[in-house]
Write a protein that holds these residues in place. Structure first.
Motif, short mmCIF file in Angstrom:
data_model
loop_
_atom_site.label_atom_id
_atom_site.label_comp_id
_atom_site.label_asym_id
_atom_site.label_seq_id
_atom_site.Cartn_x
_atom_site.Cartn_y
_atom_site.Cartn_z
N SER A 194 0.84 -1.20 0.00
CA SER A 194 0.00 0.00 0.00
C SER A 194 0.87 1.24 0.00
O SER A 194 1.99 1.24 0.48
N GLU A 198 -2.32 6.18 2.28
CA GLU A 198 -3.52 5.83 1.52
C GLU A 198 -4.63 5.42 2.49
O GLU A 198 -4.41 4.58 3.36
N PRO A 199 -5.85 6.00 2.34
CA PRO A 199 -6.95 5.63 3.24
C PRO A 199 -7.28 4.15 3.11
O PRO A 199 -7.48 3.65 2.00
N CYS A 200 -7.31 3.47 4.24
CA CYS A 200 -7.54 2.03 4.23
C CYS A 200 -8.46 1.63 5.38
O CYS A 200 -8.65 2.37 6.33
N VAL A 201 -9.00 0.43 5.26
CA VAL A 201 -9.73 -0.20 6.34
C VAL A 201 -8.95 -1.42 6.78
O VAL A 201 -8.52 -2.23 5.94
N ASN A 231 -5.30 -5.40 4.90
CA ASN A 231 -5.58 -3.98 4.73
C ASN A 231 -6.24 -3.75 3.38
O ASN A 231 -5.74 -4.20 2.36
N PRO A 258 -7.58 -0.88 0.71
CA PRO A 258 -7.65 0.54 0.34
C PRO A 258 -9.08 0.93 -0.03
O PRO A 258 -9.80 0.16 -0.66
N PHE A 259 -9.48 2.14 0.33
CA PHE A 259 -10.81 2.63 -0.01
C PHE A 259 -11.04 2.63 -1.52
O PHE A 259 -12.16 2.43 -1.99
N THR A 297 -18.40 2.81 0.58
CA THR A 297 -17.64 2.84 1.84
C THR A 297 -18.50 2.36 3.00
O THR A 297 -18.75 3.09 3.95
N THR A 348 -14.97 4.56 7.80
CA THR A 348 -14.08 5.68 7.59
C THR A 348 -12.64 5.19 7.64
O THR A 348 -12.38 4.05 8.04
N ALA A 349 -11.71 6.03 7.23
CA ALA A 349 -10.30 5.65 7.19
C ALA A 349 -9.82 5.19 8.57
O ALA A 349 -10.17 5.79 9.58
N ASP A 350 -9.04 4.11 8.58
CA ASP A 350 -8.43 3.55 9.78
C ASP A 350 -9.41 2.82 10.68
O ASP A 350 -9.06 2.46 11.81
#
Length: 264
Positions: free
Chosen positions: A176, A180-183, A201, A203-204, A210, A250-252
């Protein structure tokens, strides 16, 4: 790109970290050692000639992490505050998965300490079992995540089937990008054993929507094994709160998938 371990003349050097601010540094690494099914069974039953295999490997891994600077020439001697080593026995793949996590408050990262811990654990497992199995294979030693420092956080991306491995084998895709915004996704208990994945992980940018439904679809696109997440018996929690397909992300955020009965 600047290589910090080389000086202006191209000579190797130890990086001076004296002026760096202290921060919480953490890193997690994983690896595996594959063996014959009969070897794994003897390990489980405590029938190895040299004694308690896992206990010995755990102590060796902790010692290895603390002495990384003696093994890797340009590493700093670090006052580690935590070295945690875990083993997961995988009957389906006839292997032992090794995970090591290292932590400190300091001026440089602990990635090499975590990787060294996993490497030494795998080597010790080999040594403890080689009397009955010399065909063992050590592989997939890799950094999974790190946090702290000027370079920020890093998470390895979701495993993707590449077709290059053996039957039923999952290979890792690309890394990644930083920031980078990820979940973060965790598969727990029996689900982790069935999929062969513990923490990944997503990525959005790979998600059509989402929310949990979009996350499931992205996981399925990455690897067909995740199709089972749509089964009614698989539960989901977002940041330790029970969730459904319409729950926004949301991110993280940390998303955990697990069967109805689990020990954590």
């Amino acid at each position: 790109m600047t290589l910090t371990h080389l000086n202006a003349n191209g000579e190797a050097r130890m990086v001076d970290v004296a002026d760096k601010p202290e921060s919480r540094r953490e890193a997690k690494a994983t690896g595996a050692i594959h063996m014959h099914p009969a070897t794994l069974q003897r390990l489980v039953e405590g029938q190895m000639p040299k004694g308690d295999v896992l206990a010995t490997a755990r102590i060796a891994a902790i010692q290895g992490a603390k002495r990384t600077h003696e093994l890797i020439p340009l590493c700093h001697a670090l006052p580690l505050s935590k070295v945690e080593v875990d083993f997961a026995l995988d009957d389906a793949r006839s292997c032992v998965h090794v995970t090591a996590q290292c932590r400190l408050n300091g001026r440089t990262g602990v990635e090499m300490e975590a990787l060294t811990a996993v490497s030494v654990a795998c080597l010790t497992l080999y040594d403890m079992c080689k009397a009955v199995d010399k065909d063992m294979v050590i592989d997939s030693i890799q950094l999974e995540q790190k946090s702290g420092g000027a370079s920020g956080n890093y998470y390895r991306t979701t495993p993707i089937v590449t077709g290059q491995g053996g039957s039923g084998e999952v290979s890792l895709g690309t890394l990644s990008s930083a920031g980078e915004p990820c979940v973060r996704v965790k598969c727990l208990a029996e689900l982790r054993e069935r999929l062969g994945v513990g923490e990944i992980n997503v990525p959005f940018q790979r998600m059509a929507s989402t929310d949990i439904g979009g996350l499931k679809a992205a996981l399925k696109d990455m690897d067909s094994r995740f199709a089972g997440l749509d089964e009614g018996r698989t539960l989901c929690a977002v940041n330790q709160v029970m969730a459904g397909d319409a729950t926004p992300l949301t991110a993280d955020d940390e998303v955990a998938f697990f069967p109805p009965v689990t020990g954590g």
